[in-house]
Structure formats: C-alpha cells, structure tokens
Design an enzyme around this catalytic site. Structure first.
Site, short mmCIF file in Angstrom:
data_model
loop_
_atom_site.label_atom_id
_atom_site.label_comp_id
_atom_site.label_asym_id
_atom_site.label_seq_id
_atom_site.Cartn_x
_atom_site.Cartn_y
_atom_site.Cartn_z
CG HIS A 136 5.43 -13.81 -5.84
ND1 HIS A 136 4.50 -14.80 -5.99
CD2 HIS A 136 5.20 -13.26 -4.61
CE1 HIS A 136 3.75 -14.86 -4.90
NE2 HIS A 136 4.16 -13.93 -4.04
O1 VJV Z 1 -1.99 -7.33 -4.63
C1 VJV Z 1 -0.99 -6.90 -5.18
C2 VJV Z 1 -1.04 -6.02 -6.42
C3 VJV Z 1 -1.62 -4.73 -6.28
C4 VJV Z 1 -0.70 -3.60 -6.68
C5 VJV Z 1 -0.06 -2.92 -5.44
N1 VJV Z 1 -1.07 -2.34 -4.57
C6 VJV Z 1 -0.50 -1.60 -3.44
C7 VJV Z 1 -1.92 -3.45 -4.07
C8 VJV Z 1 -2.57 -4.24 -5.23
C9 VJV Z 1 -2.19 -5.69 -7.21
N2 VJV Z 1 0.23 -7.18 -4.71
C10 VJV Z 1 0.46 -7.88 -3.49
C11 VJV Z 1 1.81 -8.54 -3.56
C12 VJV Z 1 2.05 -9.48 -2.43
C13 VJV Z 1 3.45 -10.08 -2.51
C14 VJV Z 1 3.71 -11.17 -1.50
C15 VJV Z 1 5.13 -11.65 -1.55
C16 VJV Z 1 5.38 -12.97 -0.84
O2 VJV Z 1 5.04 -12.88 0.52
O3 VJV Z 1 4.62 -14.02 -1.37
C17 VJV Z 1 6.85 -13.42 -0.98
C18 VJV Z 1 7.86 -12.48 -0.48
C19 VJV Z 1 0.37 -6.91 -2.37
N3 VJV Z 1 -0.30 -7.13 -1.22
C20 VJV Z 1 -0.10 -6.02 -0.46
C21 VJV Z 1 0.67 -5.13 -1.18
N4 VJV Z 1 0.94 -5.72 -2.36
C22 VJV Z 1 1.13 -3.82 -0.77
C23 VJV Z 1 2.15 -3.21 -1.48
C24 VJV Z 1 2.62 -1.96 -1.10
C25 VJV Z 1 2.05 -1.30 0.01
C26 VJV Z 1 1.01 -1.94 0.71
C27 VJV Z 1 0.55 -3.19 0.31
C28 VJV Z 1 3.66 -1.32 -1.79
C29 VJV Z 1 4.09 -0.06 -1.35
C30 VJV Z 1 3.49 0.53 -0.23
N5 VJV Z 1 2.50 -0.08 0.43
C31 VJV Z 1 3.95 1.86 0.26
ZN ZN Z 2 3.61 -14.25 0.78
#
Ligand code: VJV
Ligand code: ZN
Ligand code: CA
Length: 372
Positions: A136
């Site tokens: 990403h």
């Molecule tokens: O959905 C999103 C973005 C948000 C902002 C962050 N919040 C927590 C959730 C909604 C809109 N981001 C995804 C990113 C997924 C990345 C995947 C990477 C790969 O596998 O493709 C390649 C390495 C997302 N899903 C879940 C989370 N973020 C998430 C982030 C956190 C969390 C729990 C869930 C960040 C910090 C902490 N908990 C403490």
């Molecule tokens: Zn992924």
C-alpha cells in the site's frame, strides 16, 4: 524438473520491531516463521542471506525526497510536529511513527531489493523475503501499515535487466500502491485478487485497467466474503495462466499476503493453507524465475505456518514434510493440534451467489484476450 535454487532473506532483528500495543501488524511473525524453518531443517536446503539495509537514496527511486527525509528522522516524540499534526506522510492510526520505523523499513526494502538482484544475477531461480510485500505504500505517504513500497523498489530493480515483470498479489487487500506505480507502463502487469466492497483501501474494481501505454496491464479480481479453495483456484488458475501466456513475463513477483487465509483477524476469506500455497505451486510450475514476498497476515500462527509451507513449496519438498510440527521455541502458540495446517471454517462462499465469481472471471479473461 531439477530442484530450484532458492535464496531466503532474513534479518534477525526484524522481529524486534513493534507497531505498538494492540496494532494488528506484528513483525514477530517473521521470527516465528524463521524458527519453524529452522526446526524443519529447511535452512540447509537454501541460501540463507541477510540483505544490506536499504539506504534513503535507494528508496527515492520511487518515493519523494521529502517523504524519505521525513521517515529517516521521525521518532515517536517528533511525529506530531513532523507530520503537521497527522496531516502529512503518516495519516491516521494505521501507520504509527513507532520506535525504529525507518530501520524496519530498510530491512523490509533491503530484503526485496536483494532478492531481485539475486534473480537478475542468475544466482537463484527463486528468492524469498517474508518481511516484504508492503503493497500500500505510496510515493509520498504511508498507507495501510506500509511505509516503504519494497515491491515497487524490487520491480524497478528487475526492470533494469528484464523487459517485462508480472506482479501477482493474493493478499486479501487490493495492491493499490504497486498498481498505481506502474499504471501507465506496459512493462509491468499487475494482477491483484482481493476482497472488494466496504473494505480497505476501496480501490480495485474491474473498470480500473491501466492508462495510456499501460491500458489493459492492470488486472483486478474483486471478490466477496467467504472465498473458498475451490472458488479461488477456479479463478486464479485461468487468470494467471492467461496472463503468463499473453504477457510472457521474464520474471514473476508473487505477494503472498496471508490475510486471505480462513480465520484471519482482518481478512474475510475462507482459504486453507494448501489453497493459499497452491498459488505458489502454480507459479513454480511455470518455470519462470520468481520472488516470494510476505504482506498481510494477522492471525500470526497461521501466517507463519503458511509461509513455512510455501517455503517448502519453493524448495519442492512440500510432500516430504511432517505436518506435525517439530519442537521449536514457539511450539506453545500452535496448540491444540500442533500441526502445519490452516483449516477452512463454515462460512458461506458468497462469490457463488448470483454467479458473481463467473462474471468476474469472464471479465478478467476478456481483458487479457484484448491484449493479444
Ligand atoms: O480501514 C482502515 C482505515 C481506518 C483507519 C484506522 N482505523 C483503526 C480503522 C479504519 C480507515 N485501515 C485498514 C488498513 C488495512 C491494511 C492492510 C495491510 C495489508 O495487509 O494489505 C498489507 C500489509 C485497517 N483494517 C484494520 C485496521 N486498519 C486496524 C488498525 C489498527 C488497529 C485495529 C485495526 C491500528 C492501531 C490499533 N488497532 C491499535
Ligand atoms: Zn492485507
Ligand atoms: Ca490482493
């Protein structure tokens, strides 16, 4: 088929970095994978190498000077100031400025670049960097747990030697950073399989096919919840086979994000370890040199299991390994069965409802046939 020469890149420090308490991305999974590979005696069967860490200069072959200058100096304490209160470079809580973030990125990127050079030099037929696959990351900012796009840097290295590179991405998320980087060229074909619909990052429809010279060279395979092994195979095989046939790549880069596995903490598919590894088999049997990279994978023990099994596939010894796990430092994590397996669950495969899988497959094959 003679045994393939495999080079495996591992930096013993990689597992020590932490994105912070509660963050789903866990660099420890690379160390657990390495411990399992050791316990399985697989290290003797390949070249185990520690790559040079990537320098800021090398990173600017894709990223902007300004972003790299920022990343090389940011610390947890200066993050607020240097990101202009979280409005530039690192936006939101997906990409924290954790302790050692730049070193972590230089290990990940250094591994993928070295893996690419190992192929171009002819020293390996297959090279592996489980710390890579961070698809990403954008030219001027971090995104979705990815800061430096090691994949783009690795492909740029391959393009110095080879005319055409095929990139395949089986992470549950869309490989948007890699697609965007090569969107207007016909020298890199990108092909991502991913969950689409109310899911990060929100891109990757079949209407997005590339632009200009690159028109038709970006393949997107949007999928729905519950994808199982049979469905996955029924779309992966014909699409990849046709892509190789029409594009004739000199080398393949396979991003093996393990969040497409059943039971992943952030994923929504129902693919088993064997179903996931089939993607590696299928590429291996094409007799084209390739690079295996990591990516997502948030149920740590299943991610490590699968990357170990996929390393065995690269070595061609997958049928010889004991699926009962050998004793290792992390043995306790693998109970109650202590086996090298990721089983399916009882989720419904919604790709089979109203023929969506068939339509998506037909559209992808149609796009490929228009390239000929
Ligand atoms: O959905 C999103 C973005 C948000 C902002 C962050 N919040 C927590 C959730 C909604 C809109 N981001 C995804 C990113 C997924 C990345 C995947 C990477 C790969 O596998 O493709 C390649 C390495 C997302 N899903 C879940 C989370 N973020 C998430 C982030 C956190 C969390 C729990 C869930 C960040 C910090 C902490 N908990 C403490
Ligand atoms: Zn992924
Ligand atoms: Ca993907």
């Amino acid at each position: 088929m003679p045994r393939r020469r495999v080079s495996y890149y591992y930096d013993p420090d990689v597992g020590s970095y932490s994105y912070g308490l509660g963050h789903p991305m866990k660099p420890l999974r690379m160390r657990i994978t390495h411990e399992l590979l050791t316990a399985y005696d697989m290290l003797d069967k390949m070249d185990v190498l520690r790559a040079e860490r990537s320098t800021p200069e090398t990173m600017t072959s894709f990223h902007t000077d300004e972003y790299i200058h920022f990343l090389a100096r940011v610390t947890p304490d200066t993050a607020e100031e240097l990101t202009y209160n979280g409005t530039r470079f690192l936006v939101g809580d997906d990409n924290p400025a954790f302790e050692g973030v730049f070193e972590f990125c230089s290990i990940s990127a250094g591994g993928t670049i070295a893996a690419a050079k190992r192929i171009t030099s002819g020293a390996a037929d297959i090279s592996i960097n489980w710390a890579g696959g961070l698809h990403h990351a954008k030219k001027r900012e971090a995104s979705g747990f990815c800061y430096i796009n090691d994949i783009v840097l690795g492909i740029l290295e391959l393009l110095r030697t080879y005319p055409r590179v095929l990139y395949i991405d089986i992470d549950c998320h869309h490989g948007d950073g890699v697609e965007e980087a090569f969107y207007t060229t016909d020298r890199v074909m990108t092909c991502s399989f991913h969950k689409f619909g109310e899911y990060f990052p929100g891109t990757g429809t079949q209407e997005d096919r590339g632009r200009g010279k690159g028109m038709g060279y970006a393949i997107n395979v949007p999928l729905k919840d519950g994808l199982n092994d049979d469905s996955f195979r029924s779309i992966y095989e014909p699409v990849v086979a046709r892509a190789v046939e029409v594009f004739q790549p000199s080398v393949i880069v396979l991003q093996c994000g393990a969040d497409s596995l059943a039971g992943d903490k952030l994923g929504c598919f129902n693919v088993t370890m064997q179903g996931h590894a089939h993607c590696v088999h299928f590429v291996r049997d094409m007799n084209i040199p390739f690079i295996l990279l990591g990516g997502g994978g948030y149920t740590v023990k299943n991610t490590s299991r699968t990357w170990v099994y996929e390393t065995a596939c690269a070595l061609g010894i997958e049928n010889d390994i004991d699926l009962n796990l050998p004793w290792n430092e992390f043995f306790d994590w693998f109970g109650p069965r202590y086996r090298l397996e990721v089983a399916e669950n009882n989720m419904e495969d919604t790709n089979l409802k109203d023929g969506s899988l068939d339509r998506v497959r037909e559209a992808a094959l149609q796009q490929l046939s228009e390239l000929q």
